[in-house]
Design a protein around this motif. Structure first.
Motif, short mmCIF file in Angstrom:
data_model
loop_
_atom_site.label_atom_id
_atom_site.label_comp_id
_atom_site.label_asym_id
_atom_site.label_seq_id
_atom_site.Cartn_x
_atom_site.Cartn_y
_atom_site.Cartn_z
N GLN A 98 0.88 -1.19 -0.12
CA GLN A 98 -0.01 -0.13 0.00
C GLN A 98 0.97 1.46 -0.07
O GLN A 98 0.64 2.28 -0.76
CB GLN A 98 -0.80 0.04 1.20
CG GLN A 98 -1.81 1.40 1.24
CD GLN A 98 -3.04 1.43 0.16
OE1 GLN A 98 -3.75 0.36 0.01
NE2 GLN A 98 -2.97 2.38 -0.57
N ARG A 150 -9.06 -5.40 -2.57
CA ARG A 150 -9.45 -4.30 -1.58
C ARG A 150 -8.48 -2.85 -1.67
O ARG A 150 -8.92 -1.96 -1.43
CB ARG A 150 -9.10 -4.90 -0.20
CG ARG A 150 -9.05 -4.04 0.96
CD ARG A 150 -10.62 -3.55 1.26
NE ARG A 150 -10.62 -2.52 2.38
CZ ARG A 150 -10.14 -1.15 2.02
NH1 ARG A 150 -10.07 -0.65 1.01
NH2 ARG A 150 -10.24 -0.31 3.33
N THR A 151 -7.18 -3.49 -2.14
CA THR A 151 -6.27 -2.31 -2.00
C THR A 151 -6.53 -1.17 -3.23
O THR A 151 -6.38 0.04 -3.39
CB THR A 151 -4.92 -2.65 -2.29
OG1 THR A 151 -4.58 -3.42 -1.16
CG2 THR A 151 -3.89 -1.51 -2.51
N PRO A 154 -11.17 0.96 -4.25
CA PRO A 154 -11.33 2.24 -3.75
C PRO A 154 -11.12 3.35 -4.84
O PRO A 154 -11.87 4.08 -5.46
CB PRO A 154 -10.81 2.48 -2.45
CG PRO A 154 -10.39 1.37 -1.95
CD PRO A 154 -10.32 0.47 -3.01
N GLY A 155 -10.15 3.21 -5.37
CA GLY A 155 -9.48 4.39 -6.64
C GLY A 155 -10.56 4.01 -7.74
O GLY A 155 -10.92 5.05 -8.40
N GLN A 157 -13.37 2.82 -7.91
CA GLN A 157 -14.72 3.06 -7.87
C GLN A 157 -14.59 4.61 -7.98
O GLN A 157 -15.59 5.16 -8.24
CB GLN A 157 -14.99 2.60 -6.47
CG GLN A 157 -16.48 3.00 -6.08
CD GLN A 157 -17.04 2.34 -4.95
OE1 GLN A 157 -18.00 1.76 -4.73
NE2 GLN A 157 -16.16 2.74 -3.62
N GLN A 158 -13.77 5.56 -7.42
CA GLN A 158 -13.83 6.87 -7.24
C GLN A 158 -13.75 7.35 -8.52
O GLN A 158 -14.51 8.47 -8.98
CB GLN A 158 -12.74 7.37 -6.47
CG GLN A 158 -12.71 8.99 -6.36
CD GLN A 158 -11.60 9.47 -5.29
OE1 GLN A 158 -10.46 8.69 -5.27
NE2 GLN A 158 -11.65 10.37 -4.87
N TYR A 200 -19.88 -4.12 -8.77
CA TYR A 200 -19.14 -3.22 -9.05
C TYR A 200 -19.16 -2.66 -10.58
O TYR A 200 -18.63 -1.74 -11.21
CB TYR A 200 -17.58 -3.15 -8.87
CG TYR A 200 -17.56 -2.69 -7.34
CD1 TYR A 200 -17.84 -1.55 -6.90
CD2 TYR A 200 -17.23 -3.89 -6.55
CE1 TYR A 200 -17.57 -1.46 -5.31
CE2 TYR A 200 -17.47 -3.78 -5.06
CZ TYR A 200 -17.49 -2.67 -4.54
OH TYR A 200 -17.25 -2.42 -3.04
N ARG A 203 -20.33 0.55 -11.72
CA ARG A 203 -19.16 1.63 -11.62
C ARG A 203 -18.23 1.69 -12.65
O ARG A 203 -17.29 2.40 -12.38
CB ARG A 203 -18.53 1.57 -10.33
CG ARG A 203 -19.52 1.48 -8.84
CD ARG A 203 -20.68 2.81 -8.92
NE ARG A 203 -19.91 3.90 -8.75
CZ ARG A 203 -19.71 4.25 -7.33
NH1 ARG A 203 -20.23 3.84 -6.44
NH2 ARG A 203 -19.15 5.65 -7.20
#
Length: 289
Positions: A98, A150-151, A154-155, A157-158, A200, A203
């Protein structure tokens, strides 16, 4: 071409391919991440995708092999390659990963890293160092994929875009004694990917399982390529032609046909002692042991 199963019958269906091309990849993101990227299928994905103009991040446990793969990709494609040394059989590596990809726009993730409990298939209790191998297979084949998703999710999806390719195996399609632990781990890959895609897809994220049969890699004893066994480079070039949101692919017409044949074998045959014996001897001969 893809394979679907309806009422226990296998049929082949055509679909429109979503090709990754230089002119169409740029909206995904500037970087791609490939686990198990120092050799075999992983390195082939890293090299092929870097030709699209993306900066590559390859993750594997051997620093020397990572550096060698990075130099080769940079010389071949002229693209920057970042390496992260991490052993996916361990539990405490994800903070390190990460930190090294923090703030990067990851457009493509290839979850390729995976291991066999033993190169020559055997019954579960015959596996050498069984407790250690159970831990390693689950960490490397299952946990690594989930944690990497998981890592990067988020990016993705954003931004409302991204591609995740999760490498499974053709043997996940059938009950596979003497490869029981490995095959079961790859079934998890497929079911997890299907569920995640459903969550997802809206998205703008593509999550696909790639399930090859024979590919000449260290895991398979560098089997000699033939009509059904591809080099990693051949397999990756073929598989990228079959990118489709939410679908699964064998990665080639040849492996799709082979998958149909394998799934048509009665379960009682696959589970018989005779089949297990002959399959083991076939693999031993193919890997030269």
């Amino acid at each position: 071409m893809s394979i679907t199963k309806t009422n226990s019958r296998v049929r082949l269906t055509d679909f429109s391919c979503v090709h990754l091309k230089k002119e169409s990849h740029k909206h995904l993101g500037r970087h791609e991440v490939v686990t198990g990227g120092s050799d075999g299928i992983g390195r082939a994905y890293a090299e092929e995708l870097s030709k699209l103009g993306m900066s590559v991040i390859i993750i594997s446990r051997n620093q020397e092999k990572l550096d060698r793969a990075a130099r080769k990709i940079e010389l071949t494609t002229g693209r920057e390659v970042k390496v992260i040394a991490a052993d996916f059989t361990k539990d405490d590596i994800y903070g390190h990963i990460q930190e090294n990809i923090e703030g990067l726009e990851i457009g493509i993730l290839v979850n390729n890293v995976g291991i066999l409990p033993s190169q020559i298939p055997c019954k579960l209790l015959e596996t050498s160092d069984l407790e250690e191998r159970i831990h390693d297979v689950i960490n490397c084949n299952v946990k690594a994929m989930v944690k990497m998703c998981r890592t990067v999710l988020p990016g993705m999806q954003q931004r409302g875009r991204g591609v995740i390719l999760n490498v499974s195996s053709g043997i996940a399609k059938i009950p596979c004694p003497i490869y029981t632990l490995y095959a079961a781990s790859k079934v998890f890959v497929e079911r997890f990917s299907q569920g995640l895609q459903a969550e997802y897809k809206s998205r703008g994220i593509i999550i696909q399982t790639v399930a090859p049969f024979g590919v000449s890699t260290a895991m398979t004893g560098h089997q000699k390529p033939d009509m059904v066994t591809f080099t990693p480079e051949e397999f990756v070039r073929n598989s990228l032609k079959y990118l489709k949101a939410g679908d699964q692919t064998y990665g080639s017409v040849t492996h799709t046909i082979l998958g149909g044949i394998v799934q048509s074998i009665p379960t009682w045959v696959l589970q018989s002692e005779a089949f297990q014996h002959h399959f083991r001897e076939y693999v031993k001969e193919r890997v030269g042991s």
